[in-house]
Design a protein around this motif. Sequence first.
Motif, PDB file in Angstrom:
ATOM      1  N   THR A 102      83.716 -71.460  -1.779  1.00  0.00           N
ATOM      2  CA  THR A 102      83.950 -71.671  -3.209  1.00  0.00           C
ATOM      3  C   THR A 102      85.395 -72.074  -3.453  1.00  0.00           C
ATOM      4  OG1 THR A 102      82.386 -69.883  -3.506  1.00  0.00           O
ATOM      5  CG2 THR A 102      83.556 -70.629  -5.466  1.00  0.00           C
ATOM      6  N   LEU A 103      86.301 -71.336  -2.849  1.00  0.00           N
ATOM      7  CA  LEU A 103      87.729 -71.583  -3.025  1.00  0.00           C
ATOM      8  C   LEU A 103      88.127 -72.971  -2.484  1.00  0.00           C
ATOM      9  CD1 LEU A 103      90.233 -70.119  -3.993  1.00  0.00           C
ATOM     10  CD2 LEU A 103      90.514 -69.174  -1.700  1.00  0.00           C
ATOM     11  N   CYS A 104      87.755 -73.230  -1.230  1.00  0.00           N
ATOM     12  CA  CYS A 104      88.217 -74.458  -0.575  1.00  0.00           C
ATOM     13  C   CYS A 104      87.495 -75.684  -1.108  1.00  0.00           C
ATOM     14  CB  CYS A 104      88.005 -74.358   0.934  1.00  0.00           C
ATOM     15  SG  CYS A 104      88.975 -73.062   1.671  1.00  0.00           S
ATOM     16  N   PHE A 105      86.203 -75.562  -1.373  1.00  0.00           N
ATOM     17  CA  PHE A 105      85.466 -76.709  -1.887  1.00  0.00           C
ATOM     18  C   PHE A 105      85.990 -77.091  -3.268  1.00  0.00           C
ATOM     19  CE2 PHE A 105      81.781 -78.722  -4.001  1.00  0.00           C
ATOM     20  CZ  PHE A 105      81.637 -79.796  -3.140  1.00  0.00           C
ATOM     21  N   LEU A 161      81.353 -63.680   3.021  1.00  0.00           N
ATOM     22  CA  LEU A 161      82.724 -64.092   3.355  1.00  0.00           C
ATOM     23  C   LEU A 161      82.825 -65.620   3.391  1.00  0.00           C
ATOM     24  CD1 LEU A 161      85.611 -63.491   4.432  1.00  0.00           C
ATOM     25  CD2 LEU A 161      84.623 -63.515   6.729  1.00  0.00           C
ATOM     26  N   ALA A 162      81.858 -66.241   4.089  1.00  0.00           N
ATOM     27  CA  ALA A 162      81.859 -67.705   4.181  1.00  0.00           C
ATOM     28  C   ALA A 162      81.744 -68.322   2.796  1.00  0.00           C
ATOM     29  CB  ALA A 162      80.704 -68.167   5.079  1.00  0.00           C
ATOM     30  N   LEU A 163      80.905 -67.738   1.970  1.00  0.00           N
ATOM     31  CA  LEU A 163      80.692 -68.259   0.615  1.00  0.00           C
ATOM     32  C   LEU A 163      81.977 -68.180  -0.204  1.00  0.00           C
ATOM     33  CD1 LEU A 163      78.226 -69.406  -0.851  1.00  0.00           C
ATOM     34  CD2 LEU A 163      77.983 -67.177  -1.971  1.00  0.00           C
ATOM     35  N   ALA A 164      82.719 -67.080  -0.039  1.00  0.00           N
ATOM     36  CA  ALA A 164      83.972 -66.922  -0.784  1.00  0.00           C
ATOM     37  C   ALA A 164      84.960 -68.030  -0.388  1.00  0.00           C
ATOM     38  CB  ALA A 164      84.573 -65.550  -0.506  1.00  0.00           C
ATOM     39  N   THR A 204      74.790 -59.923   8.663  1.00  0.00           N
ATOM     40  CA  THR A 204      74.488 -61.294   8.254  1.00  0.00           C
ATOM     41  C   THR A 204      74.931 -61.533   6.821  1.00  0.00           C
ATOM     42  OG1 THR A 204      72.515 -61.018   9.599  1.00  0.00           O
ATOM     43  CG2 THR A 204      72.689 -63.042   8.313  1.00  0.00           C
ATOM     44  N   GLU A 205      74.524 -60.611   5.936  1.00  0.00           N
ATOM     45  CA  GLU A 205      74.833 -60.778   4.518  1.00  0.00           C
ATOM     46  C   GLU A 205      76.339 -60.750   4.279  1.00  0.00           C
ATOM     47  OE1 GLU A 205      72.626 -58.859   5.813  1.00  0.00           O
ATOM     48  OE2 GLU A 205      70.720 -58.920   4.722  1.00  0.00           O
ATOM     49  N   ILE A 206      77.015 -59.820   4.912  1.00  0.00           N
ATOM     50  CA  ILE A 206      78.451 -59.661   4.648  1.00  0.00           C
ATOM     51  C   ILE A 206      79.231 -60.879   5.126  1.00  0.00           C
ATOM     52  CG2 ILE A 206      80.503 -58.327   5.313  1.00  0.00           C
ATOM     53  CD1 ILE A 206      78.614 -55.841   5.192  1.00  0.00           C
ATOM     54  N   TYR A 207      78.919 -61.350   6.330  1.00  0.00           N
ATOM     55  CA  TYR A 207      79.673 -62.505   6.815  1.00  0.00           C
ATOM     56  C   TYR A 207      79.271 -63.776   6.090  1.00  0.00           C
ATOM     57  CZ  TYR A 207      81.844 -59.563  10.250  1.00  0.00           C
ATOM     58  OH  TYR A 207      82.591 -58.586  10.839  1.00  0.00           O
ATOM     59  N   PHE A 208      78.035 -63.799   5.587  1.00  0.00           N
ATOM     60  CA  PHE A 208      77.647 -64.949   4.773  1.00  0.00           C
ATOM     61  C   PHE A 208      78.428 -64.941   3.460  1.00  0.00           C
ATOM     62  CE2 PHE A 208      75.018 -67.268   1.746  1.00  0.00           C
ATOM     63  CZ  PHE A 208      74.850 -68.459   2.446  1.00  0.00           C
ATOM     64  N   SER A 211      79.867 -77.854   3.680  1.00  0.00           N
ATOM     65  CA  SER A 211      79.680 -76.413   3.853  1.00  0.00           C
ATOM     66  C   SER A 211      80.419 -75.934   5.100  1.00  0.00           C
ATOM     67  CB  SER A 211      78.201 -76.062   3.925  1.00  0.00           C
ATOM     68  OG  SER A 211      77.635 -76.641   5.071  1.00  0.00           O
ATOM     69  N   ILE A 212      80.593 -76.802   6.075  1.00  0.00           N
ATOM     70  CA  ILE A 212      81.265 -76.354   7.294  1.00  0.00           C
ATOM     71  C   ILE A 212      82.783 -76.484   7.194  1.00  0.00           C
ATOM     72  CG2 ILE A 212      81.613 -76.948   9.717  1.00  0.00           C
ATOM     73  CD1 ILE A 212      78.615 -77.288   9.912  1.00  0.00           C
ATOM     74  N   ARG A 213      83.236 -77.593   6.622  1.00  0.00           N
ATOM     75  CA  ARG A 213      84.683 -77.802   6.605  1.00  0.00           C
ATOM     76  C   ARG A 213      85.423 -76.871   5.658  1.00  0.00           C
ATOM     77  NH1 ARG A 213      86.780 -83.734   6.309  1.00  0.00           N
ATOM     78  NH2 ARG A 213      86.068 -83.465   4.178  1.00  0.00           N
ATOM     79  N   ASN A 214      84.720 -76.345   4.658  1.00  0.00           N
ATOM     80  CA  ASN A 214      85.417 -75.524   3.676  1.00  0.00           C
ATOM     81  C   ASN A 214      85.401 -74.038   4.008  1.00  0.00           C
ATOM     82  OD1 ASN A 214      86.500 -77.344   1.608  1.00  0.00           O
ATOM     83  ND2 ASN A 214      84.378 -78.017   1.479  1.00  0.00           N
ATOM     84  N   VAL A 215      85.008 -73.708   5.220  1.00  0.00           N
ATOM     85  CA  VAL A 215      85.027 -72.312   5.661  1.00  0.00           C
ATOM     86  C   VAL A 215      85.837 -72.265   6.952  1.00  0.00           C
ATOM     87  CG1 VAL A 215      83.567 -70.439   6.490  1.00  0.00           C
ATOM     88  CG2 VAL A 215      82.786 -71.863   4.604  1.00  0.00           C
ATOM     89  N   PRO A 216      86.762 -71.301   7.090  1.00  0.00           N
ATOM     90  CA  PRO A 216      87.573 -71.269   8.308  1.00  0.00           C
ATOM     91  C   PRO A 216      86.725 -71.037   9.557  1.00  0.00           C
ATOM     92  CG  PRO A 216      88.185 -69.478   6.807  1.00  0.00           C
ATOM     93  CD  PRO A 216      87.123 -70.256   6.137  1.00  0.00           C
ATOM     94  N   LEU A 217      87.188 -71.599  10.664  1.00  0.00           N
ATOM     95  CA  LEU A 217      86.477 -71.444  11.931  1.00  0.00           C
ATOM     96  C   LEU A 217      86.275 -69.972  12.278  1.00  0.00           C
ATOM     97  CD1 LEU A 217      85.259 -72.643  14.451  1.00  0.00           C
ATOM     98  CD2 LEU A 217      87.542 -72.879  15.394  1.00  0.00           C
ATOM     99  N   LEU A 218      87.282 -69.162  11.950  1.00  0.00           N
ATOM    100  CA  LEU A 218      87.181 -67.732  12.253  1.00  0.00           C
ATOM    101  C   LEU A 218      85.962 -67.114  11.571  1.00  0.00           C
ATOM    102  CD1 LEU A 218      89.891 -65.291  12.850  1.00  0.00           C
ATOM    103  CD2 LEU A 218      88.454 -64.683  10.923  1.00  0.00           C
ATOM    104  N   ALA A 219      85.741 -67.482  10.305  1.00  0.00           N
ATOM    105  CA  ALA A 219      84.575 -66.958   9.589  1.00  0.00           C
ATOM    106  C   ALA A 219      83.288 -67.481  10.213  1.00  0.00           C
ATOM    107  CB  ALA A 219      84.643 -67.324   8.114  1.00  0.00           C
ATOM    108  N   HIS A 220      83.294 -68.745  10.668  1.00  0.00           N
ATOM    109  CA  HIS A 220      82.119 -69.274  11.376  1.00  0.00           C
ATOM    110  C   HIS A 220      81.823 -68.419  12.596  1.00  0.00           C
ATOM    111  CE1 HIS A 220      81.261 -73.008   9.292  1.00  0.00           C
ATOM    112  NE2 HIS A 220      82.553 -73.250   9.210  1.00  0.00           N
ATOM    113  N   MET A 221      82.871 -68.117  13.364  1.00  0.00           N
ATOM    114  CA  MET A 221      82.667 -67.358  14.600  1.00  0.00           C
ATOM    115  C   MET A 221      82.116 -65.973  14.280  1.00  0.00           C
ATOM    116  SD  MET A 221      84.929 -68.523  17.572  1.00  0.00           S
ATOM    117  CE  MET A 221      85.441 -70.187  17.873  1.00  0.00           C
ATOM    118  N   LEU A 222      82.709 -65.313  13.280  1.00  0.00           N
ATOM    119  CA  LEU A 222      82.229 -63.977  12.905  1.00  0.00           C
ATOM    120  C   LEU A 222      80.758 -64.053  12.532  1.00  0.00           C
ATOM    121  CD1 LEU A 222      85.195 -62.629  10.731  1.00  0.00           C
ATOM    122  CD2 LEU A 222      84.594 -62.002  13.074  1.00  0.00           C
TER     123      LEU A 222
END
Lengths: 243, 244, 230
Positions: free
Chosen positions: A206-209, A200-203, A194-198, C63-74
């Motif tokens: 931050t970049l895309c936002f 990843l999402a956070l990284a 959970t923590e690791i993939y969270f 929060s959803i659009r700025n993360v790739p779908l692949l990361a969502h799935m993982l």
Amino acid sequence: MIEVIQTYWVYFLIGQFPDGPLGGLTLTIVIAAGGLLLAFPLGFALAIARMSPWPILSWPITGMVYVVRGTPLLMVLFWAYFFLPSITGQKISQFSTMLGALVLFNAAYLSEIFRAGIQALSTGQFEAARSLGLSYFAALRLVVMPQVMRNMLPSLVNQFVSTIKDTSLGYIIGLSEVSFIASQINNLVLTKPTEIYFALALAYFTLCFGLSRIAFWLERRLAQDESRSKMHRPSKPTLLEQP
Amino acid sequence: MIQFENVNKWYGEYHALVDITETIGKGEVVVVCGPSGSGKSTLIRTINRLEPIQSGTIVVDGKDAHSASLNINQFRAGIGFVFQQFNLFPHLTALENCTLAPKNIRGLNASAARELAIKLLDRVGLSEKADAYPAALSGGQQQRVAIARALAMQPPVLLFDEPTSALDPEMVGEVLMVMRDLASDGMTMVCVTHEMGFAREVADRVLFMDSGRILERATPDDFFNRPQHARAQQFLSDIRTPFR
Amino acid sequence: MAFDLNLLLVGTYHDWLIQGLRLSLGIAGITLVLALPLAMVVALFRLSPVAALRWLGVMFVESIRNVPLLAHMLFWYFGAPELLPDSLKRWLYAGNIEVLSATVALTLYTAAYMAEDIRSGIRGISSGQFEAGRSLGFSFLGTMRLIILPQALRVTIPPLVSQTLNLWKNTSIATIIGVGELMYQAAKVESSAFRSAEAFAFATICYLSVSLILTGLGLFYRHRFPVRSA
């Protein structure tokens, strides 16, 4: 979790570099930037070809754009990574596969952005340039394109954001970008998915936002410039009536 | 018909309406004029509560327009409002624009609503455009449909917020003609307008506003020939010599 | 190795691929049905006069659009189930957790994009339209229903169709968490029979045909219901 971060943050950011190939978040950015910038000339050529008056040029290109837009990027990756070697007999690196697929996709999308940008610009600008005696290409290069590029800047930043997100598909062919690295770390740690993939999402967030904020800011600045340049026109006083 | 009592309105720090007290009688045609930013559009928009007020009362036909317990939709259905920008519904034909509210709010059946709408479109001289979409109509025609749409609810009061300001000059006449016709039928009308010819001929009274206050109330004859307030004199000389 | 069309028409490999196509279509369909109402609610949140609701809407979308779908799935496959109590987890793992995780990720991802399209469709209608509706005596919801939404819909349908097309392509990403959809089955045929050309051609044609049908529907709608402006 702090321990995990302390142990793996360098790996997360740059992969095995400098002892091995570059990876992680840095590779994600490098490959996304490359995939967008290298697509520029091709995208521009496609846009010009699509707008050309010769159907022999515009039809196949339009067809190609439709095909690219109707196919998942993953499908192209599969073709390039699994099928191509079976006929050429030569394995292509994950890096080149990903970069090639991104350039192809981005070129198709960029051609649409370029086309919209060029068409949105009033024909008056082009006519004015031609009336001054500039050639077709000089008018395009000196008058039209500078304005188009400026107006397209926000779209381009947004396209960069999509490209960053697209690089995550490299995971599937084992390209060591940040999603792949995150799953490698998960395999090593095992107890903290959970923590690791969270993280990843956070990284990515931050970049895309951050980038999409820049796009938003650019868009607002452009809109302001636009309204300022219209100020000198007389407007009906009644429009200013309401405070 | 309409009573303002000590009405005040602020936009943040800006005092848009200052202690307005005024009574408009049944069947009266009142023209509100004044320079830009004087508060005349704000005033007319408070009557059907498109703008809230911070103090005072506005009573229309015996109903307190800004009381919390008022059924605002029922209240607004009884007041016709004509906008500067027409605001016709672009996805509906001229006829459908006029039948939408009678059908859905009054509960009229389709044929009765249609009959009423055709009668009203005929009255504004546009019965042959009943099936046209707003995009196919000129500005003047759109505004006439907008008047017919407001009339379709058979309101006892009509409010006009600069109905001709967004029109090309050659289309102003046709809209004023319809308004003149309504006035002669005894409709109660409040018109914010810059059309001084209309004010002179049709209005029973002229209200002159500046800086959120009503500075002068007079008959058209007194207002145009013997303005009392210095600002009113200035305003009249400005509009008479537009190319200063 | 010549292209073996027969392989696609009958036999095990044919069955695998058709199974994959069915599952892809199913996932896309269910996601669409779930994402549309969610998107509508998020769009209304984004337009709400209440600041807290607007913030909630922004948080969801960004929060959803700025993360790739692949990361969502993982995250939904590996990460989220860990947060659940053991009994629920066992029940999930007994079922088809891959499809469930993929559908959750796809629904949230698609809804975030659709919400923005719906929002900008509504915002594109001038405030004068709203005022005109209210002035005739229509309530807030009545004005929305009879005046704003019919106009917004015309503008919004084409972008929603392109989002549906994106959704269709995005179903392929479910491969990574082992959902047996079209891309997964194509890869399976590739690895067990070394028939990449046939399997990939089949998948490509399936993806393309559905995409072209959707594009065609979008064009037809735009042609049939042109946006009217006054």
